[in-house]
Scaffold this active site. Structure first.
Site, mmCIF file in Angstrom:
data_model
loop_
_atom_site.group_PDB
_atom_site.id
_atom_site.type_symbol
_atom_site.label_atom_id
_atom_site.label_comp_id
_atom_site.label_asym_id
_atom_site.label_seq_id
_atom_site.Cartn_x
_atom_site.Cartn_y
_atom_site.Cartn_z
ATOM 1 N N MET A 64 17.131 -10.306 27.164
ATOM 2 C CA MET A 64 16.214 -10.794 26.143
ATOM 3 C C MET A 64 16.470 -10.094 24.821
ATOM 4 O O MET A 64 17.137 -9.066 24.754
ATOM 5 C CB MET A 64 14.766 -10.547 26.591
ATOM 6 C CG MET A 64 14.445 -9.076 26.816
ATOM 7 S SD MET A 64 12.798 -8.792 27.495
ATOM 8 C CE MET A 64 11.759 -9.173 26.088
ATOM 9 N N ASN A 65 15.956 -10.679 23.747
ATOM 10 C CA ASN A 65 15.941 -10.002 22.450
ATOM 11 C C ASN A 65 14.817 -10.591 21.606
ATOM 12 O O ASN A 65 13.805 -11.016 22.163
ATOM 13 C CB ASN A 65 17.308 -10.066 21.750
ATOM 14 C CG ASN A 65 17.802 -11.453 21.479
ATOM 15 O OD1 ASN A 65 18.135 -12.188 22.404
ATOM 16 N ND2 ASN A 65 17.876 -11.835 20.220
ATOM 17 N N ASP A 66 14.946 -10.609 20.296
ATOM 18 C CA ASP A 66 13.947 -10.980 19.305
ATOM 19 C C ASP A 66 12.549 -11.363 19.806
ATOM 20 O O ASP A 66 12.363 -12.426 20.402
ATOM 21 C CB ASP A 66 14.473 -12.165 18.492
ATOM 22 C CG ASP A 66 15.652 -11.772 17.633
ATOM 23 O OD1 ASP A 66 16.279 -10.749 17.909
ATOM 24 O OD2 ASP A 66 15.942 -12.505 16.670
ATOM 25 N N THR A 128 14.718 -17.487 16.473
ATOM 26 C CA THR A 128 13.510 -16.770 16.080
ATOM 27 C C THR A 128 12.578 -17.623 15.241
ATOM 28 O O THR A 128 12.987 -18.220 14.250
ATOM 29 C CB THR A 128 13.885 -15.505 15.294
ATOM 30 O OG1 THR A 128 14.637 -14.641 16.150
ATOM 31 C CG2 THR A 128 12.643 -14.767 14.822
ATOM 32 N N ASP A 188 14.740 -18.775 11.255
ATOM 33 C CA ASP A 188 13.735 -17.712 11.156
ATOM 34 C C ASP A 188 12.549 -18.048 10.254
ATOM 35 O O ASP A 188 12.248 -17.306 9.308
ATOM 36 C CB ASP A 188 14.372 -16.401 10.679
ATOM 37 C CG ASP A 188 15.484 -15.910 11.585
ATOM 38 O OD1 ASP A 188 15.677 -16.513 12.652
ATOM 39 O OD2 ASP A 188 16.151 -14.929 11.244
#
Length: 216
Positions: A64-66, A128, A188
């Site tokens: 996972m990230n952001d 994101t 984003d």
């Protein structure tokens, strides 16, 4: 309420290690009852469950990230946090959006994937985004990679809302029939705000339109 969420830590993983250990085949295939099957609703596990960290949000099995779209639901007294999960339904490369909830920012409950790559305008991936409270209800803004597109060819921007506002967990989310509301644009999108004239505004990264991630 939103600023309280800045204290949450998200466990990030080394992307090179991820690339070595999970090929595109395994992004599309998830672990189900000891075998591999195509990822999709009801099948979003990357392997056997692993031990969770304490005081950190961590996916139960996937990289996972952001962190995405944190918000506080005053009606049900629930904090919501979304995050990028490195899996995808066949046809995409990921990530998609995972979902956790908490009443105290300490103990977190994992919910089903909130947003899959299941529409032509986000089939490549969901990146994101943000959440905005509009008339007391959350609205998610997120960028998608459309069918046949890449990060370098521009993103679509789309919206999603809870399917059932009476559900205290907002378990299931519906994508707007007006999606995408922007094409060939940047990624984003920020949380939106309403001006004195009643219009809603947000800012976003202008990449790839401006050639880098510096512009807004």
């Amino acid at each position: 309420m939103i600023r309280a969420l800045t204290s949450i830590s998200i466990v990030s993983f080394n992307i090179r290690a991820f690339a070595r250990t999970r090929s595109l085949r395994y992004i599309h295939h998830c672990w189900q009852n000891g075998t591999w099957a195509p990822c999709g609703p009801g099948n979003a596990q990357c392997g056997p469950p692993r031990n969770e960290t304490i005081y950190h949000v961590q996916d139960l099995s996937c990289d996972m990230n952001d962190p995405n779209g944190p918000f506080y639901d005053e009606v049900h007294g629930m904090y919501h946090l979304f995050y990028q999960v490195h899996i995808a339904m066949p046809g995409g490369s990921g990530p998609i959006w995972g979902h956790v909830v908490s009443r105290d920012l300490v103990l977190w409950a994992h919910l089903p994937v909130a947003l899959w790559n299941d529409e032509w305008y986000d089939v490549g991936a969901l990146y994101t985004g943000s959440a905005t409270i509009v008339d007391g209800n959350p609205v998610i803004l997120y960028p998608g990679i459309p069918k046949g597109g890449t990060q370098d060819s521009g993103f679509t921007l789309a919206m999603a809302i809870p399917q059932d506002l009476q559900d205290p967990f907002f378990t299931n989310w519906s994508k707007s029939l007006q999606n995408p509301f922007l094409n060939v644009t940047g990624e984003d999108p920020s949380t939106a705000w309403q001006t004195a004239y009643g219009e809603w505004r947000f800012i976003s990264d202008c990449y790839p339109l401006c050639g880098d991630h510096a512009g807004r």
